[in-house]
Design a protein around this motif. Structure first.
Motif, PDB file in Angstrom:
ATOM      1  N   VAL A  83       0.931  -1.216  -0.051  1.00 34.60           N
ATOM      2  CA  VAL A  83      -0.020  -0.059  -0.091  1.00 34.60           C
ATOM      3  C   VAL A  83       0.924   1.149  -0.036  1.00 34.60           C
ATOM      4  CG1 VAL A  83      -2.059  -1.080   1.210  1.00 34.60           C
ATOM      5  CG2 VAL A  83      -0.085   0.039   2.431  1.00 34.60           C
ATOM      6  N   PRO A 112       0.598   6.893   3.851  1.00 35.07           N
ATOM      7  CA  PRO A 112      -0.048   8.194   3.469  1.00 35.07           C
ATOM      8  C   PRO A 112       0.850   9.084   4.397  1.00 35.07           C
ATOM      9  CG  PRO A 112      -1.592   6.678   4.569  1.00 35.07           C
ATOM     10  CD  PRO A 112      -0.255   6.059   4.323  1.00 35.07           C
ATOM     11  N   LYS A 151      -6.323   6.935   9.805  1.00 38.46           N
ATOM     12  CA  LYS A 151      -5.962   6.963   8.392  1.00 38.46           C
ATOM     13  C   LYS A 151      -5.005   5.530   8.042  1.00 38.46           C
ATOM     14  CE  LYS A 151      -4.442  10.229   5.035  1.00 38.46           C
ATOM     15  NZ  LYS A 151      -3.856  11.769   4.859  1.00 38.46           N
ATOM     16  N   LYS A 185      -6.564   2.328   7.836  1.00 38.78           N
ATOM     17  CA  LYS A 185      -7.803   2.161   7.143  1.00 38.78           C
ATOM     18  C   LYS A 185      -7.225   1.611   5.693  1.00 38.78           C
ATOM     19  CE  LYS A 185     -11.208   4.888   4.410  1.00 38.78           C
ATOM     20  NZ  LYS A 185     -11.628   6.227   4.112  1.00 38.78           N
ATOM     21  N   VAL A 186      -5.762   1.961   5.785  1.00 37.56           N
ATOM     22  CA  VAL A 186      -5.198   1.127   4.322  1.00 37.56           C
ATOM     23  C   VAL A 186      -4.521   0.015   4.747  1.00 37.56           C
ATOM     24  CG1 VAL A 186      -4.995   3.404   3.060  1.00 37.56           C
ATOM     25  CG2 VAL A 186      -3.155   2.583   4.818  1.00 37.56           C
ATOM     26  N   LYS A 225       1.457  -4.433   3.402  1.00 43.11           N
ATOM     27  CA  LYS A 225       0.165  -4.281   4.295  1.00 43.11           C
ATOM     28  C   LYS A 225       0.384  -4.994   5.665  1.00 43.11           C
ATOM     29  CE  LYS A 225      -4.810  -4.347   3.083  1.00 43.11           C
ATOM     30  NZ  LYS A 225      -5.697  -4.917   2.245  1.00 43.11           N
TER      31      LYS A 225
END
Length: 676
Positions: free
Chosen positions: A440, A443, A456, A459-460, A492
């Motif tokens: 992923v 962020p 945040k 969530k990923v 992940k």
């Protein structure tokens, strides 16, 4: 093979080898005039006298240069160098579509449609110029760094109006993507290309080809006889309308496929429209009939067998019922009543059962040597696993990629059939290879409040670890730094450490750190020191002749500097001494072996070989092994008619050894090690 640095046609400087094929070798080169990288496809020297190969090479150049399209590899130049034909094409810095599918499967549906749109647009142009590709497959489709598609290898493309189309040409494509009519030896048409496009679309959606087999013939038969496996069965997220595009493009009969690539593209682009959400599955028109019963010629139901004759006797029973009372038992009912009246039929059934079991046991005992357990090859490389399976008597089937957080990328996750299962020797075993963990994009959560930042990241699919530190400039509860920089790809489930401000410390002196000298520390020790003192560590790497590999060369700020907790500390870690390369030239002479000097008692096979040598001279092949060449590939291939001197340069790193092998008329006359 061509040496690095060679100036081809006084314009293209060879930089590297991109690939070696059965017909030609492809090199990365620099156009010294335009100062840009290009790909050079050069016909192999040993095929210069093969008229069919020369024709194919010229046909590729003509077919490709006639097609100007952003999704077709451009031909920039066609010429010869010392009698050796070559073709200069635009260089695409990226993977082929096969590798892209393996690395990224499953692909998002919108990405699949974007890729197919480009392919269909390019093929549509070729078809409008009456050129069919004949060998459309993911390996011949390249993708640049921006995701743009480029179709390559028109080596067996043939203009539809050419008069010299041969049966050899019609079967040269890859069997996994070849239309049924081509596998039967028929002529390829635009609809044949469309069939291949349907198979490519199937692979984009599923990550694998629809048919696999131990031999090319087995795969070809499946294309000709078996229905395309259901996509939606294993991929229910694929809309029926999109699967219908595959089904129509891969219809067995060419007339049932799309009339053109443009028509297929239009259908593909509308496949996600809500209006097509309830579209039924596509059925080829030639399979749709009026439900009439078809009687096969010469077929007769066996009335002696009550089971097989059940359907055949239906009409007879109906006729009997017309003249018998309605309570009269049918012929089938009379047969069953007869069985019930005779008690011996149970004994008869038991005897038959025992015989079947005995026969099966005998067959299994006879064939026990033809069975073996599938070995456990989990966590092995693909090469090692294949060797282990072949040693056990199995063949390698499909190789599929799958994400795994536990198994390292490129290693085997499992096999199908599974390890330990008994299977017949010669059976194909599929390998599931790890493509690494799902990744992923990290962020950016710096300067955010901790709780929103945590949500945040979670969530990923990332995990969060909080570390509180004092800060004179950042308010309490705000994220100061993150352990992985934003926009970087990360597996992940990775734990991300967020350093969060505790606000200003009452005693500023306690928030200061005096840096100790970390030179000659290991990178791990430096990281531990940074963590203990709430410092952000940045690691750079460089070569060093004096500092051992893996140890710290220098640090910034330097040792003894007073810094605040939360500051950045940069260290440079040694990659060890840089190995330099040296070019060593090996001089030697290959003597000419005159066949006329051979004794008259030579065998007929030797005489035949001598005859060939007399006409062209001795056939000499030179192989080298150095930093840039493999001993398995031919470096020079030529004929000599006299003693010939050679000067061969080898590029070797410090401590590396190379090798030169010379084969004359099939016999090794030199095999020497070359040391640096």
């Amino acid at each position: 093979m061509i040496d690095k640095g060679y100036l081809l046609g006084e314009r293209y400087r060879i930089l590297d080898t991109l690939g070696e094929g059965g017909m030609a070798n492809v090199y990365l080169a620099e156009d010294i005039i335009l100062q840009q990288k290009v790909a050079v496809k050069m016909l192999r020297m040993d095929l210069l006298k093969d008229k069919q190969t020369l024709l194919r090479f010229k046909r590729e150049a003509l077919a490709t240069s006639a097609l100007s399209h952003p999704n077709i590899i451009s031909v920039l130049d066609v010429s010869t160098d010392d009698g050796q034909p070559y073709m200069v094409m635009e260089y695409v810095d990226g993977p082929d579509l096969k590798d892209y599918i393996k690395a990224h499967s499953p692909l998002p549906i919108h990405e699949v449609i974007r890729i197919m749109d480009q392919i269909l647009s390019a093929v549509g142009l070729a078809h409008r110029h009456n050129v069919i590709h004949r060998d459309l497959k993911p390996q011949n489709i390249l993708m640049d760094q921006r995701g743009n598609i480029k179709i390559a290898d028109f080596g067996i493309a043939v203009a539809l109006n050419q008069s010299s189309v041969t049966q050899t040409n019609s079967v040269m494509g890859s069997v996994h993507y070849m239309s049924p009519e081509q596998t039967r030896g028929g002529m390829a048409t635009k609809q044949s290309d469309i069939y291949s496009l349907g198979i490519i679309l199937y692979e984009l959606l599923t990550g694998q080809v629809p048919f696999a087999g131990d031999t090319a013939m087995a795969v070809a038969l499946k294309h000709a006889q078996e229905a395309i496996p259901s996509i939606r069965k294993n991929h229910p997220n694929v809309p029926q309308a999109l699967e219908n595009v595959v089904l129509k493009a891969t219809s067995k009969e060419p007339q049932d496929r799309y009339n053109s690539a443009e028509e297929m593209r239009e259908d593909l682009d509308s496949s996600l429209d809500p209006a097509r959400a309830n579209e039924p599955a596509f059925v080829p028109p030639h399979l749709i009939n009026n439900d009439e019963t078809i009687i096969l010629p010469g077929f007769k139901a066996d009335k002696a067998d009550p089971v097989n004759s059940e359907q055949a006797s239906t009409s007879e029973e109906t006729a009997d019922d017309a003249v018998q009372p309605t309570n009269q038992p049918t012929r089938r009912q009379r047969f069953i009543s007869s069985l019930k009246r005779h008690k011996w039929w149970w004994l008869f059934t038991a005897i038959i059962g025992v015989l079947i079991v005995a026969i099966m046991a005998f067959a299994l005992s006879e064939d026990r040597n033809d069975w073996a357990q599938v070995p456990d090859v989990a966590n092995m490389t693909e090469t090692a696993a294949s060797a282990q399976l072949e040693k056990a008597g199995f063949t390698i089937g499909r190789i599929r990629a799958k994400h795994s957080a536990k198994i390292k990328k490129g290693r085997v996750i499992k096999t199908q059939p599974a390890a330990g299962e008994a299977a017949s020797k010669g059976k194909s075993v599929d390998l599931i290879i790890s493509s690494g963990p799902v990744k992923v994009t990290m962020p950016d959560v710096v300067d955010m409040q901790y709780q929103p930042a945590k949500r945040k990241l979670e969530k990923v699919g990332l995990k969060v670890k909080r570390k509180n530190i004092y800060s004179d400039s950042i308010d309490s509860g705000i994220v100061i730094s993150q352990s992985v920089a934003s926009d970087k790809k990360v597996a992940k489930g990775t734990v991300i450490t967020l350093k969060v401000s505790k606000g200003q410390e009452e005693d500023p002196e306690e928030n200061m750190v005096t840096l100790k000298d970390l030179t000659n520390y290991s990178q791990k020790s430096a990281q531990d020191y940074a963590d203990e003192n709430d410092l952000n560590l940045v690691v750079k790497k460089d070569y060093s002749d004096s500092v051992e590999k893996g140890l710290v060369i220098s640090m910034d700020p330097g040792a003894g500097t007073h810094v605040q907790k939360g500051s950045t500390l940069t260290i440079t870690v040694s990659k060890g001494a840089e190995k330099t390369s040296k070019t060593i030239t090996k001089n030697f002479t290959v003597t000419y072996d005159d066949p006329d000097d051979n004794s008259s008692s030579s065998s007929s096979s030797t005489s035949s070989s001598s005859s060939s040598s007399t006409s062209q001279g001795n056939h000499v092949q030179i192989y080298i092994e150095d930093e840039n060449h493999s001993i398995d590939n031919i470096y020079r291939d030529l004929y000599i008619k006299k003693d010939t001197d050679f000067s061969i340069p080898l590029t070797l790193k410090d401590g590396q050894s190379g090798r030169i092998k010379v084969v004359r008329d099939g016999k090794t006359v030199m095999n020497e090690k070359v040391s640096n």
